[in-house]
Design a protein around this motif. Structure first.
Motif, PDB file in Angstrom:
ATOM      1  N   LEU A  99       0.831  -1.203   0.000  1.00 44.04           N
ATOM      2  CA  LEU A  99       0.000   0.000   0.000  1.00 44.04           C
ATOM      3  C   LEU A  99       0.872   1.263   0.000  1.00 44.04           C
ATOM      4  O   LEU A  99       0.638   2.203  -0.764  1.00 44.04           O
ATOM      5  N   VAL A 100       1.882   1.277   0.875  1.00 42.41           N
ATOM      6  CA  VAL A 100       2.778   2.443   0.964  1.00 42.41           C
ATOM      7  C   VAL A 100       3.483   2.657  -0.373  1.00 42.41           C
ATOM      8  O   VAL A 100       3.572   3.788  -0.881  1.00 42.41           O
ATOM      9  N   GLU A 101       3.987   1.590  -0.962  1.00 49.33           N
ATOM     10  CA  GLU A 101       4.726   1.705  -2.213  1.00 49.33           C
ATOM     11  C   GLU A 101       3.809   2.124  -3.359  1.00 49.33           C
ATOM     12  O   GLU A 101       4.209   2.913  -4.236  1.00 49.33           O
ATOM     13  N   ALA A 102       2.574   1.604  -3.373  1.00 48.11           N
ATOM     14  CA  ALA A 102       1.640   1.948  -4.454  1.00 48.11           C
ATOM     15  C   ALA A 102       1.288   3.433  -4.444  1.00 48.11           C
ATOM     16  O   ALA A 102       1.060   4.032  -5.502  1.00 48.11           O
ATOM     17  N   ARG A 103       1.283   4.041  -3.264  1.00 52.07           N
ATOM     18  CA  ARG A 103       0.929   5.464  -3.165  1.00 52.07           C
ATOM     19  C   ARG A 103       2.160   6.381  -3.169  1.00 52.07           C
ATOM     20  O   ARG A 103       2.026   7.593  -3.017  1.00 52.07           O
ATOM     21  N   GLY A 104       3.333   5.810  -3.332  1.00 51.86           N
ATOM     22  CA  GLY A 104       4.537   6.628  -3.365  1.00 51.86           C
ATOM     23  C   GLY A 104       4.868   7.200  -1.999  1.00 51.86           C
ATOM     24  O   GLY A 104       5.356   8.336  -1.892  1.00 51.86           O
ATOM     25  N   GLY A 105       4.613   6.421  -0.948  1.00 45.75           N
ATOM     26  CA  GLY A 105       4.885   6.876   0.408  1.00 45.75           C
ATOM     27  C   GLY A 105       6.370   6.971   0.715  1.00 45.75           C
ATOM     28  O   GLY A 105       7.208   6.384   0.015  1.00 45.75           O
ATOM     29  N   LYS A 106       6.686   7.729   1.758  1.00 48.20           N
ATOM     30  CA  LYS A 106       8.072   7.879   2.202  1.00 48.20           C
ATOM     31  C   LYS A 106       8.207   7.364   3.625  1.00 48.20           C
ATOM     32  O   LYS A 106       7.289   7.540   4.448  1.00 48.20           O
ATOM     33  N   VAL A 107       9.337   6.747   3.911  1.00 45.23           N
ATOM     34  CA  VAL A 107       9.585   6.165   5.229  1.00 45.23           C
ATOM     35  C   VAL A 107      10.964   6.597   5.691  1.00 45.23           C
ATOM     36  O   VAL A 107      11.937   6.478   4.942  1.00 45.23           O
ATOM     37  N   GLU A 108      11.042   7.093   6.926  1.00 43.58           N
ATOM     38  CA  GLU A 108      12.342   7.473   7.473  1.00 43.58           C
ATOM     39  C   GLU A 108      12.478   6.962   8.906  1.00 43.58           C
ATOM     40  O   GLU A 108      11.491   6.860   9.634  1.00 43.58           O
ATOM     41  N   ALA A 109      13.698   6.637   9.270  1.00 38.94           N
ATOM     42  CA  ALA A 109      13.963   6.131  10.618  1.00 38.94           C
ATOM     43  C   ALA A 109      13.943   7.268  11.630  1.00 38.94           C
ATOM     44  O   ALA A 109      14.360   8.385  11.348  1.00 38.94           O
ATOM     45  N   VAL A 110      13.429   6.946  12.814  1.00 39.65           N
ATOM     46  CA  VAL A 110      13.486   7.865  13.951  1.00 39.65           C
ATOM     47  C   VAL A 110      14.712   7.479  14.774  1.00 39.65           C
ATOM     48  O   VAL A 110      15.094   6.303  14.830  1.00 39.65           O
ATOM     49  N   ALA A 111      15.328   8.447  15.417  1.00 43.19           N
ATOM     50  CA  ALA A 111      16.527   8.182  16.206  1.00 43.19           C
ATOM     51  C   ALA A 111      16.284   7.067  17.225  1.00 43.19           C
ATOM     52  O   ALA A 111      15.206   6.962  17.809  1.00 43.19           O
ATOM     53  N   GLU A 164      12.105   8.588  26.920  1.00 47.32           N
ATOM     54  CA  GLU A 164      11.528   9.465  27.943  1.00 47.32           C
ATOM     55  C   GLU A 164      10.048   9.189  28.164  1.00 47.32           C
ATOM     56  O   GLU A 164       9.478   9.572  29.189  1.00 47.32           O
ATOM     57  N   SER A 165       9.420   8.508  27.201  1.00 49.11           N
ATOM     58  CA  SER A 165       8.000   8.175  27.329  1.00 49.11           C
ATOM     59  C   SER A 165       7.790   6.779  27.903  1.00 49.11           C
ATOM     60  O   SER A 165       6.645   6.358  28.086  1.00 49.11           O
ATOM     61  N   GLY A 166       8.894   6.048  28.148  1.00 42.10           N
ATOM     62  CA  GLY A 166       8.778   4.755  28.806  1.00 42.10           C
ATOM     63  C   GLY A 166       8.928   3.539  27.928  1.00 42.10           C
ATOM     64  O   GLY A 166       8.584   2.429  28.336  1.00 42.10           O
ATOM     65  N   THR A 167       9.444   3.690  26.701  1.00 42.94           N
ATOM     66  CA  THR A 167       9.633   2.522  25.846  1.00 42.94           C
ATOM     67  C   THR A 167      10.891   2.695  25.003  1.00 42.94           C
ATOM     68  O   THR A 167      11.248   3.810  24.608  1.00 42.94           O
ATOM     69  N   ASP A 168      11.569   1.577  24.713  1.00 46.05           N
ATOM     70  CA  ASP A 168      12.770   1.590  23.881  1.00 46.05           C
ATOM     71  C   ASP A 168      12.489   1.106  22.460  1.00 46.05           C
ATOM     72  O   ASP A 168      13.412   0.872  21.684  1.00 46.05           O
ATOM     73  N   VAL A 169      11.212   0.939  22.114  1.00 44.84           N
ATOM     74  CA  VAL A 169      10.886   0.409  20.791  1.00 44.84           C
ATOM     75  C   VAL A 169      11.417   1.358  19.714  1.00 44.84           C
ATOM     76  O   VAL A 169      11.330   2.581  19.820  1.00 44.84           O
ATOM     77  N   ASP A 170      12.025   0.794  18.689  1.00 45.57           N
ATOM     78  CA  ASP A 170      12.503   1.585  17.560  1.00 45.57           C
ATOM     79  C   ASP A 170      11.325   1.940  16.652  1.00 45.57           C
ATOM     80  O   ASP A 170      10.395   1.136  16.469  1.00 45.57           O
ATOM     81  N   THR A 171      11.375   3.119  16.066  1.00 47.49           N
ATOM     82  CA  THR A 171      10.245   3.613  15.290  1.00 47.49           C
ATOM     83  C   THR A 171      10.692   4.209  13.959  1.00 47.49           C
ATOM     84  O   THR A 171      11.867   4.500  13.745  1.00 47.49           O
ATOM     85  N   VAL A 172       9.701   4.387  13.094  1.00 44.81           N
ATOM     86  CA  VAL A 172       9.879   5.088  11.821  1.00 44.81           C
ATOM     87  C   VAL A 172       8.740   6.089  11.673  1.00 44.81           C
ATOM     88  O   VAL A 172       7.722   5.992  12.361  1.00 44.81           O
ATOM     89  N   ILE A 173       8.920   7.047  10.792  1.00 47.19           N
ATOM     90  CA  ILE A 173       7.830   7.947  10.416  1.00 47.19           C
ATOM     91  C   ILE A 173       7.466   7.629   8.968  1.00 47.19           C
ATOM     92  O   ILE A 173       8.335   7.562   8.095  1.00 47.19           O
ATOM     93  N   VAL A 174       6.183   7.401   8.740  1.00 45.64           N
ATOM     94  CA  VAL A 174       5.680   7.049   7.418  1.00 45.64           C
ATOM     95  C   VAL A 174       4.772   8.172   6.930  1.00 45.64           C
ATOM     96  O   VAL A 174       3.863   8.598   7.662  1.00 45.64           O
TER      97      VAL A 174
END
Length: 335
Positions: free
Chosen positions: A218-230, A236-246
């Motif tokens: 779906l993301v690729e079909a719409r020409g979406g962009k994905v970048e890594a978050v630090a 500081e919010s209580g989790t170490d999960v790695d994230t991206v912004i789509v």
């Protein structure tokens, strides 16, 4: 928390509801008891409003109160924060979301699963009109108190009927078991034809798997962009999960570049250095000698009975070892 009997009794016997209003009938309460009752009502969305002479809720007051009276338990706003039951979006991530959303004054923006409104507050400061959806009545009341949203709907976002009316959707959805993908896919249905969705998501959404394949397509079909978050951006919010912004547009733009999925950076490792054949044989010999010495110690311990035990009258003689080449002799010859 478990509600104290006197507080539960006060809520059961004195709370009178009408629509989004709740009034505590009867004589004036003891100040300490009222404070405890007010904390419970606040946790489920009630806010004392002097002009109305009542606690006002962002939803039907009786609907908010019924499960609390039935269970005798409630999770207060303070407990939600200390137990990290939701993860507020840190300011640097909010700033990047707003930047990628390219907000312009006069736009309409939706924040689903808005929590206490970190994103909504930043968006409203850009001169846009913000609507929020939040399933927790307590947080919904916080949003209404903040005054940054045009409207706050108390609902599970995944059950909210979709209407393609927003210029932007900016969101930090729940991540558990891939829920973020379901939330983002539903949120896309709220965009108008020229709209854009920008969302924080778990890094798991970038994986190649049967579960993520439809979302990635779906993301690729719409020409979406994905970048890594630090890394550890949400610590500081209580989790170490790695994230991206789509960022996903409502429709693919002409000439949109192919989607590039980020990959984790792994530290470089030196290639292992192998020794010469003679060095390898010498190392094997040394390891074998160490192992044989350890076996000899164990065998000696097993062959020596405890002093307290009587010695056997006779011990059978073992045959003399044969004079044959050992493994060490063979290894020495090889080297």
């Amino acid at each position: 928390m478990r509600i104290a009997p006197d507080v539960l009794s006060a809520l059961t016997g004195r709370a009178e509801t009408a629509g989004n209003r709740l009034v505590l009938a009867g004589p004036r309460m003891d100040a300490r008891l009222y404070q405890k009752v007010d904390e419970i009502l606040e946790a489920i969305g009630g806010r004392w409003t002097r002009s109305a002479g009542a606690h006002l809720f962002p939803m039907d007051a009786a609907e908010a109160l019924t499960p609390v009276l039935a269970s005798g338990e409630v999770v207060t706003l303070r407990e939600k924060l200390t137990q990290a039951q939701y993860f507020p979006t840190p300011p640097p991530v909010v700033e990047r979301l707003i930047e990628l959303a390219d907000l312009k004054p006069g736009m309409t923006v939706l924040e689903p699963s808005a929590g206490s409104g970190a994103i909504a507050t930043a968006a409203a400061a850009r001169g846009v009109t913000v609507d929020c959806v939040e399933r927790d009545p307590g947080y919904a009341a916080v949003l209404k108190d903040a005054g940054v949203a045009r409207q706050v709907q108390v609902a599970d976002f995944l059950t909210a009927p979709a209407a393609p009316q927003y210029d932007r959707v900016v969101m930090n959805p729940p991540f558990t078991r891939g829920t973020d993908m379901a939330h983002v896919e539903h949120a896309l249905r709220f965009l108008n034809l020229d709209g854009l969705l920008v969302a924080v998501m778990s890094w798991a959404a970038t994986y190649h798997s049967a579960k993520t394949a439809p979302f990635r397509a779906l993301v690729e079909a719409r020409g979406g962009k994905v970048e890594a978050v630090a890394h550890r951006a949400f610590a500081e919010s209580g989790t170490d999960v790695d994230t991206v912004i789509v960022a996903i547009p409502a429709r693919r733009a002409a000439g949109a570049a192919p989607t590039v999925w980020p990959v984790r950076d792994l530290p470089a490792q030196d290639e292992p250095q192998l020794g010469t054949p003679a060095e390898i044989v010498a190392e094997i010999q040394a390891n074998l000698r160490e192992a044989l010495a350890a076996f000899d110690e164990v065998a000696a311990a097993l062959a020596s009975p405890p002093a307290a035990k009587a010695q056997p009258a006779e011990v059978a003689e073992l045959p003399a070892p044969r004079d044959e080449p050992t493994l060490f002799d063979l290894l020495d010859e090889a080297s």
